[in-house]
Every structure is written in structure tokens, then in C-alpha cells.
Design a protein around this motif. Sequence first.
Motif, PDB file in Angstrom:
ATOM      1  N   PRO A 280       0.782  -1.247   0.000  1.00 53.82           N
ATOM      2  CA  PRO A 280       0.000   0.000   0.000  1.00 53.82           C
ATOM      3  C   PRO A 280       0.807   1.288   0.000  1.00 53.82           C
ATOM      4  CG  PRO A 280      -0.032  -1.022   2.163  1.00 53.82           C
ATOM      5  CD  PRO A 280       0.631  -2.002   1.247  1.00 53.82           C
ATOM      6  N   GLY A 281       2.127   1.217   0.145  1.00 58.36           N
ATOM      7  CA  GLY A 281       2.916   2.444   0.062  1.00 58.36           C
ATOM      8  C   GLY A 281       4.045   2.533   1.055  1.00 58.36           C
ATOM      9  N   ASP A 282       3.994   1.758   2.125  1.00 57.47           N
ATOM     10  CA  ASP A 282       5.074   1.705   3.101  1.00 57.47           C
ATOM     11  C   ASP A 282       6.132   0.745   2.577  1.00 57.47           C
ATOM     12  OD1 ASP A 282       6.762   1.165   5.244  1.00 57.47           O
ATOM     13  OD2 ASP A 282       5.153   1.197   6.728  1.00 57.47           O
ATOM     14  N   ALA A 283       7.358   1.223   2.420  1.00 57.88           N
ATOM     15  CA  ALA A 283       8.421   0.397   1.843  1.00 57.88           C
ATOM     16  C   ALA A 283       8.684  -0.862   2.658  1.00 57.88           C
ATOM     17  CB  ALA A 283       9.712   1.215   1.724  1.00 57.88           C
ATOM     18  N   ASP A 284       8.373  -0.836   3.954  1.00 59.06           N
ATOM     19  CA  ASP A 284       8.594  -2.009   4.799  1.00 59.06           C
ATOM     20  C   ASP A 284       7.533  -3.088   4.584  1.00 59.06           C
ATOM     21  OD1 ASP A 284      10.862  -0.941   5.929  1.00 59.06           O
ATOM     22  OD2 ASP A 284       9.801  -0.076   7.645  1.00 59.06           O
ATOM     23  N   LEU A 285       6.469  -2.776   3.849  1.00 58.75           N
ATOM     24  CA  LEU A 285       5.413  -3.752   3.594  1.00 58.75           C
ATOM     25  C   LEU A 285       5.582  -4.465   2.254  1.00 58.75           C
ATOM     26  CD1 LEU A 285       2.245  -1.961   5.029  1.00 58.75           C
ATOM     27  CD2 LEU A 285       3.551  -3.856   6.017  1.00 58.75           C
ATOM     28  N   VAL A 286       6.702  -4.252   1.579  1.00 59.31           N
ATOM     29  CA  VAL A 286       7.040  -5.060   0.406  1.00 59.31           C
ATOM     30  C   VAL A 286       7.360  -6.463   0.900  1.00 59.31           C
ATOM     31  CG1 VAL A 286       8.673  -5.377  -1.486  1.00 59.31           C
ATOM     32  CG2 VAL A 286       7.900  -3.080  -0.882  1.00 59.31           C
ATOM     33  N   THR A 287       6.870  -7.493   0.224  1.00 59.79           N
ATOM     34  CA  THR A 287       7.111  -8.862   0.669  1.00 59.79           C
ATOM     35  C   THR A 287       8.588  -9.222   0.525  1.00 59.79           C
ATOM     36  OG1 THR A 287       6.727  -9.868  -1.496  1.00 59.79           O
ATOM     37  CG2 THR A 287       4.797  -9.525  -0.084  1.00 59.79           C
ATOM     38  N   VAL A 288       8.991 -10.267   1.229  1.00 60.97           N
ATOM     39  CA  VAL A 288      10.377 -10.729   1.139  1.00 60.97           C
ATOM     40  C   VAL A 288      10.701 -11.129  -0.297  1.00 60.97           C
ATOM     41  CG1 VAL A 288      11.992 -12.528   1.877  1.00 60.97           C
ATOM     42  CG2 VAL A 288      10.453 -11.478   3.545  1.00 60.97           C
ATOM     43  N   LYS A 289       9.787 -11.865  -0.941  1.00 65.88           N
ATOM     44  CA  LYS A 289      10.046 -12.276  -2.321  1.00 65.88           C
ATOM     45  C   LYS A 289      10.107 -11.065  -3.246  1.00 65.88           C
ATOM     46  CE  LYS A 289       8.632 -15.386  -6.007  1.00 65.88           C
ATOM     47  NZ  LYS A 289       7.711 -16.485  -6.435  1.00 65.88           N
ATOM     48  N   GLY A 290       9.214 -10.100  -3.035  1.00 63.31           N
ATOM     49  CA  GLY A 290       9.241  -8.898  -3.859  1.00 63.31           C
ATOM     50  C   GLY A 290      10.563  -8.176  -3.734  1.00 63.31           C
ATOM     51  N   LYS A 291      11.072  -8.051  -2.534  1.00 63.77           N
ATOM     52  CA  LYS A 291      12.366  -7.393  -2.305  1.00 63.77           C
ATOM     53  C   LYS A 291      13.488  -8.162  -2.994  1.00 63.77           C
ATOM     54  CE  LYS A 291      15.462  -5.993   1.474  1.00 63.77           C
ATOM     55  NZ  LYS A 291      15.677  -4.626   0.976  1.00 63.77           N
ATOM     56  N   GLN A 292      13.441  -9.506  -2.917  1.00 60.04           N
ATOM     57  CA  GLN A 292      14.473 -10.321  -3.558  1.00 60.04           C
ATOM     58  C   GLN A 292      14.472 -10.131  -5.073  1.00 60.04           C
ATOM     59  OE1 GLN A 292      13.338 -14.183  -2.113  1.00 60.04           O
ATOM     60  NE2 GLN A 292      14.604 -14.038  -0.266  1.00 60.04           N
ATOM     61  N   ILE A 293      13.282 -10.060  -5.665  1.00 58.38           N
ATOM     62  CA  ILE A 293      13.186  -9.850  -7.119  1.00 58.38           C
ATOM     63  C   ILE A 293      13.737  -8.478  -7.485  1.00 58.38           C
ATOM     64  CG2 ILE A 293      11.600  -9.553  -9.058  1.00 58.38           C
ATOM     65  CD1 ILE A 293      11.973 -12.447  -8.256  1.00 58.38           C
ATOM     66  N   LEU A 294      13.344  -7.447  -6.745  1.00 58.44           N
ATOM     67  CA  LEU A 294      13.798  -6.096  -7.051  1.00 58.44           C
ATOM     68  C   LEU A 294      15.317  -5.998  -6.980  1.00 58.44           C
ATOM     69  CD1 LEU A 294      11.200  -3.884  -5.145  1.00 58.44           C
ATOM     70  CD2 LEU A 294      11.208  -4.542  -7.553  1.00 58.44           C
ATOM     71  N   GLU A 295      15.914  -6.701  -6.046  1.00 58.63           N
ATOM     72  CA  GLU A 295      17.367  -6.646  -5.887  1.00 58.63           C
ATOM     73  C   GLU A 295      18.102  -7.467  -6.936  1.00 58.63           C
ATOM     74  OE1 GLU A 295      17.760  -7.994  -1.893  1.00 58.63           O
ATOM     75  OE2 GLU A 295      17.458  -5.995  -1.012  1.00 58.63           O
ATOM     76  N   SER A 296      17.401  -8.384  -7.609  1.00 58.08           N
ATOM     77  CA  SER A 296      18.076  -9.292  -8.533  1.00 58.08           C
ATOM     78  C   SER A 296      17.974  -8.882 -10.002  1.00 58.08           C
ATOM     79  CB  SER A 296      17.516 -10.708  -8.376  1.00 58.08           C
ATOM     80  OG  SER A 296      16.169 -10.780  -8.823  1.00 58.08           O
ATOM     81  N   VAL A 297      16.933  -8.131 -10.379  1.00 55.73           N
ATOM     82  CA  VAL A 297      16.731  -7.816 -11.794  1.00 55.73           C
ATOM     83  C   VAL A 297      17.624  -6.653 -12.220  1.00 55.73           C
ATOM     84  CG1 VAL A 297      14.350  -8.656 -11.765  1.00 55.73           C
ATOM     85  CG2 VAL A 297      14.814  -6.235 -11.295  1.00 55.73           C
ATOM     86  N   ASP A 298      17.796  -6.529 -13.528  1.00 57.42           N
ATOM     87  CA  ASP A 298      18.643  -5.460 -14.063  1.00 57.42           C
ATOM     88  C   ASP A 298      17.936  -4.115 -14.112  1.00 57.42           C
ATOM     89  OD1 ASP A 298      20.602  -7.316 -14.333  1.00 57.42           O
ATOM     90  OD2 ASP A 298      20.680  -7.291 -16.522  1.00 57.42           O
ATOM     91  N   VAL A 299      16.620  -4.135 -14.436  1.00 54.62           N
ATOM     92  CA  VAL A 299      15.850  -2.895 -14.550  1.00 54.62           C
ATOM     93  C   VAL A 299      14.536  -3.053 -13.806  1.00 54.62           C
ATOM     94  CG1 VAL A 299      14.780  -1.212 -16.094  1.00 54.62           C
ATOM     95  CG2 VAL A 299      16.847  -2.414 -16.817  1.00 54.62           C
ATOM     96  N   VAL A 300      14.156  -2.017 -13.062  1.00 51.34           N
ATOM     97  CA  VAL A 300      12.867  -1.974 -12.377  1.00 51.34           C
ATOM     98  C   VAL A 300      12.055  -0.845 -12.994  1.00 51.34           C
ATOM     99  CG1 VAL A 300      11.677  -1.598 -10.186  1.00 51.34           C
ATOM    100  CG2 VAL A 300      13.830  -2.885 -10.231  1.00 51.34           C
TER     101      VAL A 300
END
Length: 235
Positions: free
Chosen positions: A10-30
Motif C-alpha cells: 500500500p505504500g510503506d516500503a517495509d510492507l514489500v514482501t520478502v520475495k518482492g524485495k528479492q526480485i527487485l534486488e536481482s533484476v537489471d531494470v525496475v
Amino acid sequence: MTVYGVGLGPGDADLVTVKGKQILESVDVVYSPGRLSRTVALNHVPESRIGDLDFPMTRDPDELRRAWKEAAAEVAEQAKSSDVAFVTLGDPNVYSTFGHLRRTLDAFHPEVELEVVPGVSAMTAFATALGVEIESGTGLSLREAANGAAPTGPDRMILFKVTDAVATHEGLTDAGYDVKFGRRLFMEQGETLVTSDPKEIEERDYYTLAYAEREGLERDVATAEFDGVDSEGSA
């Protein structure tokens, strides 16, 4: 390579799921469709890996189709050589801009692999923010209420896109509902507000939800108390 649709919550960066955070950190472009989702994503990836896509604020169908085709073409081209993510507030499959991208990719770039990473949607996070319990056995309807709409029928409703809270409140109270509003719930951008007074949120804001419950609705909620048993457990 894969295009990931990642729900940021909903907008709080701490409420991103663990998997979502892992994907964001692994891809080349967001890729981000707007300012708010970009702000949340920047808590997890450097600005150098953010790709902004242009989605015009218009109802013109031809201009919208052009914008989505251009966005899909850019994402598909990048996905030929690397994994990419498309981020959206809430959940990618719940009233999300990701649906437009997915359909356009399916139509014009069917070779692209897609994977959705669910996120916490405002429609579920509202229960915590508004202090509303949706107990077992509850029937709950999700309705859109833009421009003062006041849908009725179900005993309990979550209303989203409440852009004229005063008109929506009037229509629902006349129909016999109690109404509670929440604006920018769990969002770092803007003021979070929870109120039963529509005049407090009279200014239009797309990120406003409401919970409507029919007046006098009876509940049969299980508790730790049982008839004929005292606190020591004896009859």
C-alpha cells in the motif's frame, strides 16, 4: 528472460514482501509507472536501475493504446537479455496498471515470460488501518465508488477510489449504512487519515477507501467465554 510484476504493497516500503524485495534486488531494470511506486522502489534499488515509463493521464483510448504499446515494446526489448520488474502499488492483479502491461505483452510479445509477485493491497490492509475485524463467515463486497458513487446491497463493503467522500457518505447513510473512511493508508507519501467525518477528507484524493456496514448488523463471534462456565473453568 522474465518480466516480473511486483506488488509493492500500500505504500510503506517495509510492507514489500520478502520475495518482492528479492526480485527487485536481482533484476537489471525496475520499471515504474508513476511517482509513488517509484518512491517505494527506491527504498530497495538504486536510482540507476529504475526505468520510468510514460503513461499519460488521459481517457483517450487511442493515446492510451499507443502508450501501452510503447511501454510493452520497451519492456519486451529489455527482457530479451535480462530479467526485469514492473512495480505497482498494492497487488499486480487487483485494480492495477500491471494488467494493461500484461495484456499488451500477451498480444504483441507473447514470447515474453511473465511472473506475478503478489503484494499487500490497500483493500486488505484497510482492515488493520481502520481497526475493522473481518471475522470468520463474514460476507464482504469490493466496490468502486468514484465521483460520489454510493453502491448498496451487501451488508459489508470495501469501497475504493472514493473521490467525493461527502456525496458517497450521504448516499450510504441514507441507505442505512455506517461508514468509516481511510486515506493513504500505510503510505509514506501524504497524510494518513482515518475518520468517520467525510468533511475531514472533502478534498478529492484517489487513494481514499471506505468501509460501509449496514446499521444494526448482528454478529455471532466466537470468544473465549462460554455460557455457564466461570473464569476458573468450572460449571
